[in-house]
Scaffold this motif. Sequence first.
Motif, PDB file in Angstrom:
ATOM      1  N   PHE A 118     -50.867   5.997  -0.827  1.00  0.00           N
ATOM      2  CA  PHE A 118     -51.605   6.033   0.438  1.00  0.00           C
ATOM      3  C   PHE A 118     -52.784   5.068   0.411  1.00  0.00           C
ATOM      4  N   ALA A 119     -53.457   4.971  -0.732  1.00  0.00           N
ATOM      5  CA  ALA A 119     -54.572   4.039  -0.875  1.00  0.00           C
ATOM      6  C   ALA A 119     -54.117   2.610  -0.603  1.00  0.00           C
ATOM      7  N   GLU A 120     -52.968   2.235  -1.136  1.00  0.00           N
ATOM      8  CA  GLU A 120     -52.443   0.891  -0.916  1.00  0.00           C
ATOM      9  C   GLU A 120     -52.157   0.643   0.559  1.00  0.00           C
ATOM     10  N   GLU A 121     -51.639   1.648   1.240  1.00  0.00           N
ATOM     11  CA  GLU A 121     -51.330   1.512   2.664  1.00  0.00           C
ATOM     12  C   GLU A 121     -52.612   1.307   3.484  1.00  0.00           C
ATOM     13  N   VAL A 122     -53.615   2.108   3.187  1.00  0.00           N
ATOM     14  CA  VAL A 122     -54.873   2.028   3.932  1.00  0.00           C
ATOM     15  C   VAL A 122     -55.578   0.698   3.657  1.00  0.00           C
ATOM     16  N   ILE A 123     -55.580   0.272   2.408  1.00  0.00           N
ATOM     17  CA  ILE A 123     -56.204  -1.001   2.051  1.00  0.00           C
ATOM     18  C   ILE A 123     -55.460  -2.157   2.710  1.00  0.00           C
ATOM     19  N   ALA A 124     -54.136  -2.090   2.731  1.00  0.00           N
ATOM     20  CA  ALA A 124     -53.334  -3.164   3.328  1.00  0.00           C
ATOM     21  C   ALA A 124     -53.629  -3.333   4.813  1.00  0.00           C
ATOM     22  N   TYR A 125     -54.017  -2.267   5.477  1.00  0.00           N
ATOM     23  CA  TYR A 125     -54.327  -2.320   6.906  1.00  0.00           C
ATOM     24  C   TYR A 125     -55.674  -2.986   7.176  1.00  0.00           C
ATOM     25  N   SER A 126     -56.494  -3.150   6.158  1.00  0.00           N
ATOM     26  CA  SER A 126     -57.880  -3.571   6.371  1.00  0.00           C
ATOM     27  C   SER A 126     -57.987  -4.960   6.990  1.00  0.00           C
ATOM     28  N   ASP A 127     -57.114  -5.875   6.645  1.00  0.00           N
ATOM     29  CA  ASP A 127     -57.184  -7.215   7.242  1.00  0.00           C
ATOM     30  C   ASP A 127     -56.926  -7.151   8.744  1.00  0.00           C
ATOM     31  N   THR A 128     -55.925  -6.373   9.138  1.00  0.00           N
ATOM     32  CA  THR A 128     -55.647  -6.184  10.561  1.00  0.00           C
ATOM     33  C   THR A 128     -56.822  -5.522  11.256  1.00  0.00           C
ATOM     34  N   PHE A 129     -57.395  -4.519  10.617  1.00  0.00           N
ATOM     35  CA  PHE A 129     -58.542  -3.805  11.177  1.00  0.00           C
ATOM     36  C   PHE A 129     -59.698  -4.759  11.441  1.00  0.00           C
ATOM     37  N   VAL A 130     -60.061  -5.527  10.432  1.00  0.00           N
ATOM     38  CA  VAL A 130     -61.207  -6.427  10.564  1.00  0.00           C
ATOM     39  C   VAL A 130     -60.956  -7.468  11.651  1.00  0.00           C
ATOM     40  N   ARG A 131     -59.779  -8.056  11.649  1.00  0.00           N
ATOM     41  CA  ARG A 131     -59.447  -9.079  12.638  1.00  0.00           C
ATOM     42  C   ARG A 131     -59.496  -8.505  14.063  1.00  0.00           C
ATOM     43  N   THR A 132     -58.925  -7.336  14.244  1.00  0.00           N
ATOM     44  CA  THR A 132     -58.874  -6.715  15.568  1.00  0.00           C
ATOM     45  C   THR A 132     -60.258  -6.309  16.054  1.00  0.00           C
ATOM     46  N   GLU A 133     -61.039  -5.705  15.169  1.00  0.00           N
ATOM     47  CA  GLU A 133     -62.353  -5.207  15.588  1.00  0.00           C
ATOM     48  C   GLU A 133     -63.288  -6.351  15.968  1.00  0.00           C
ATOM     49  N   TYR A 134     -63.289  -7.419  15.197  1.00  0.00           N
ATOM     50  CA  TYR A 134     -64.184  -8.521  15.528  1.00  0.00           C
ATOM     51  C   TYR A 134     -63.699  -9.283  16.759  1.00  0.00           C
ATOM     52  N   ALA A 135     -62.383  -9.361  16.963  1.00  0.00           N
ATOM     53  CA  ALA A 135     -61.854  -9.987  18.175  1.00  0.00           C
ATOM     54  C   ALA A 135     -62.240  -9.199  19.421  1.00  0.00           C
ATOM     55  N   SER A 136     -62.438  -7.899  19.257  1.00  0.00           N
ATOM     56  CA  SER A 136     -62.777  -7.051  20.407  1.00  0.00           C
ATOM     57  C   SER A 136     -64.122  -7.410  21.015  1.00  0.00           C
ATOM     58  N   PHE A 137     -64.992  -8.067  20.255  1.00  0.00           N
ATOM     59  CA  PHE A 137     -66.315  -8.419  20.770  1.00  0.00           C
ATOM     60  C   PHE A 137     -66.210  -9.262  22.041  1.00  0.00           C
ATOM     61  N   LYS A 138     -65.133 -10.050  22.141  1.00  0.00           N
ATOM     62  CA  LYS A 138     -64.975 -10.956  23.276  1.00  0.00           C
ATOM     63  C   LYS A 138     -63.986 -10.426  24.311  1.00  0.00           C
ATOM     64  N   ALA A 139     -63.503  -9.203  24.111  1.00  0.00           N
ATOM     65  CA  ALA A 139     -62.530  -8.626  25.043  1.00  0.00           C
ATOM     66  C   ALA A 139     -63.206  -8.171  26.332  1.00  0.00           C
ATOM     67  N   GLU A 140     -62.409  -8.004  27.364  1.00  0.00           N
ATOM     68  CA  GLU A 140     -62.944  -7.524  28.639  1.00  0.00           C
ATOM     69  C   GLU A 140     -63.489  -6.113  28.496  1.00  0.00           C
ATOM     70  N   ASP A 141     -62.798  -5.285  27.697  1.00  0.00           N
ATOM     71  CA  ASP A 141     -63.244  -3.921  27.425  1.00  0.00           C
ATOM     72  C   ASP A 141     -63.289  -3.736  25.906  1.00  0.00           C
ATOM     73  N   PRO A 142     -64.387  -4.131  25.259  1.00  0.00           N
ATOM     74  CA  PRO A 142     -64.466  -4.087  23.801  1.00  0.00           C
ATOM     75  C   PRO A 142     -64.226  -2.705  23.214  1.00  0.00           C
ATOM     76  N   VAL A 143     -64.764  -1.676  23.850  1.00  0.00           N
ATOM     77  CA  VAL A 143     -64.610  -0.318  23.326  1.00  0.00           C
ATOM     78  C   VAL A 143     -63.139   0.090  23.303  1.00  0.00           C
TER      79      VAL A 143
END
Length: 239
Positions: A118-143
């Motif tokens: 499970f740790a490997e799965e959660v860690i593997a998701y982190s790149d997607t998480f970081v990319r998505t969250e920072y991209a949200s700053f410029k979205a029409e509805d960031p939240v």
Amino acid sequence: MAAPSVIEVLPPSLDSTSEPPPLFDGNTRLYVSYMCPYAQRPWIARNYKGLQEKIKLVAIDLQNRPAWYKEKVYPENKVPSLEHNGKVIGESLDLIKYIDENFEGPRLLPDDAEKQKFAEEVIAYSDTFVRTEYASFKAEDPVKEAGGGFDYLEAALQKFDDGPFFLGQTISLPDITYAPFLERLKGFFEDVWKYDITSGRPALAAWVEEIDKIDAYKQTKCDINKTIQFYKIRDMGEK
């Protein structure tokens, strides 16, 4: 259980005018930036395992980097990197595993096979998480745009109910993977959009409360006001 807490006097950041430390002299050095969330990951791992005397901290000014860092230490010219046994390795996720496996101190990954998987799965998701969250700053509805990532973490934190952390009672590699980014995202969303990322996410709220009690992490926290201003300029075009 974490190693005994050590209150550390942080060294000043080295810039283009600074002389290098005595490189490759047998000492182990962790090169970081105090503003960088990626560098914060192995810094937390080092602290939690009580390696402050075994792994010396060297801070680099990323806005005015010393030429010797790229030329003599790490050609990638980014942080974090670890000088150990005559070689230098980088990449934050590799480094937290390397520190856990090659140095003494409390283990950051349990022996339980299910938790390791499970740790490997959660860690593997982190790149997607970081990319998505920072991209949200410029979205029409960031939240709304950022919500899926926080919902993923909320569900992941409910996987093991024997403690507030991703793998239960004590912090582990997944917690260290996400802590620097959640610290920054929480502050930024509250400041810019008046949104609490833990609202409606009780497991994430409990996680934030508990990790803030851990000295190994607290000593690495960024200057959130400077970070918020940096994001506003970099990601939102503010002057």
